[in-house]
Design a protein around this motif. Structure first.
Motif: not given
Length: 317
Positions: A126, A144, A146-147, A164, A166-168, A184
């Motif tokens: 993350v 993970k 994320t971002r 995951d 998300v928003d990467a 995701k």
């Protein structure tokens, strides 16, 4: 004739060992042997402990490197499973074949790190900064991210199954034949990504920006592409995808199955709504009720007609 057959057979037998040995010659086994591994399990280098002269092939399971500078270090083949590497600087480090499974790399700097064949299954990445990171054939399944910032990353043949993202940010990343199955990617940016023959099966691609992406042969079957932006996406094929994407090029192949909006579902005619029943109760349709009532009416009519037929006529002298 027999001589020519024998000669051909001998030639084939001589070539056979070469054919059999070829796969092992190209096998991608790790470069380390058990005897090469220094035992540094659980070591804590976050409090000023001096790093060993070499970390190559070292067993660093559960070790702590929080905030440590590992710039340009050679970690080839090291075991960093479940290691704590928060805010660690791995810029330009050589991390080929490294076992990062379940490692905590939150906020780490992976800029230009060489992670060919690295195993990052279940790792926590993350908020990592990973500009131009190299992850060809790496396994990031379940990781993970994320971002995470993965601008210009090399994800060629990488596995990101269930990851995951998300928003990467994956702008200009190279993802040829990368596997994003069930990943995701909600609100991720894949602007100008090179993803020929990549797999996005059943992935969450809602509101993803695919602007100017190269999608030749990429598979999106089962993916949710609702509000995904495909402006200038090249060789797009939406066959089997779900949702309503935006700015789909005119030359795109296939189409996504639109997802009805909540307002559209609310405005459906009552005749098409399923009958409401108490929880666990039987479902009785209006048509069935009408059939039963009609049948009962017919039976009553037949009974009255039969009774009238049996009634004796008037007496005549």
């Amino acid at each position: 004739m027999r001589r020519s057959i024998s000669l051909a057979l001998v030639t084939a037998l001589m070539a056979l060992p070469v054919v059999v040995a070829a796969p092992s010659a190209h096998a991608h086994a790790g470069p380390c042997r058990a005897a090469d591994r220094a035992n540094l399990r659980g070591a804590d280098f976050s409090k000023g402990r001096r790093l060993p002269s070499s970390l190559r092939c070292a067993d660093l399971t559960g070790a702590t490197f929080d905030g440590v500078d590992l710039t340009q270090k050679d970690l080839t083949g090291a075991i960093l499973r479940e290691a704590s590497m928060r805010q660690t600087d791995l810029g330009q480090a050589v991390a080929k074949y490294v076992d990062f499974r379940e490692a905590d790399l939150r906020g780490a700097d992976l800029g230009q790190m060489h992670g060919d064949y690295a195993d990052l299954r279940g790792a926590d990445l993350v908020d990592v900064g990973a500009t131009q990171v190299r992850f060809p054939r790496a396994n990031l399944s379940g990781a993970k991210l994320t971002r995470a910032y993965l601008g210009q990353a090399d994800l060629t043949l990488a596995k990101l199954v269930g990851a995951d993202l998300v928003d990467a940010k994956l702008g200009q990343a190279k993802a040829r034949r990368a596997d994003f199955t069930r990943a995701k990617l909600h609100e991720a940016e894949l602007i100008s990504i090179e993803a020929p023959h990549a797999l996005f099966r059943d992935a969450d691609l809602r509101e993803v920006r695919f602007s100017s992406a190269e999608m030749d042969g990429a598979e999106l079957a089962g993916a949710n592409v609702h509000d995904a932006d495909f402006t200038f996406a090249d060789d797009l094929d939406l066959t089997g995808a779900r949702g309503t994407p935006k700015n789909v090029p005119d030359d795109a192949k296939g189409y996504a199955t639109p997802t009805p909006s909540p307002s559209a579902r609310a405005e459906r005619p009552a005749a098409f709504d399923p009958p409401s029943t108490p929880a666990g109760g039987p479902v009785v349709s209006l048509g069935l009720v009408l059939v039963v009532v009609g049948s009962l009416g017919l039976l009553v009519t037949l009974a009255l007609w039969a009774a009238a037929a049996r009634r004796p006529g008037p007496y005549r002298a």
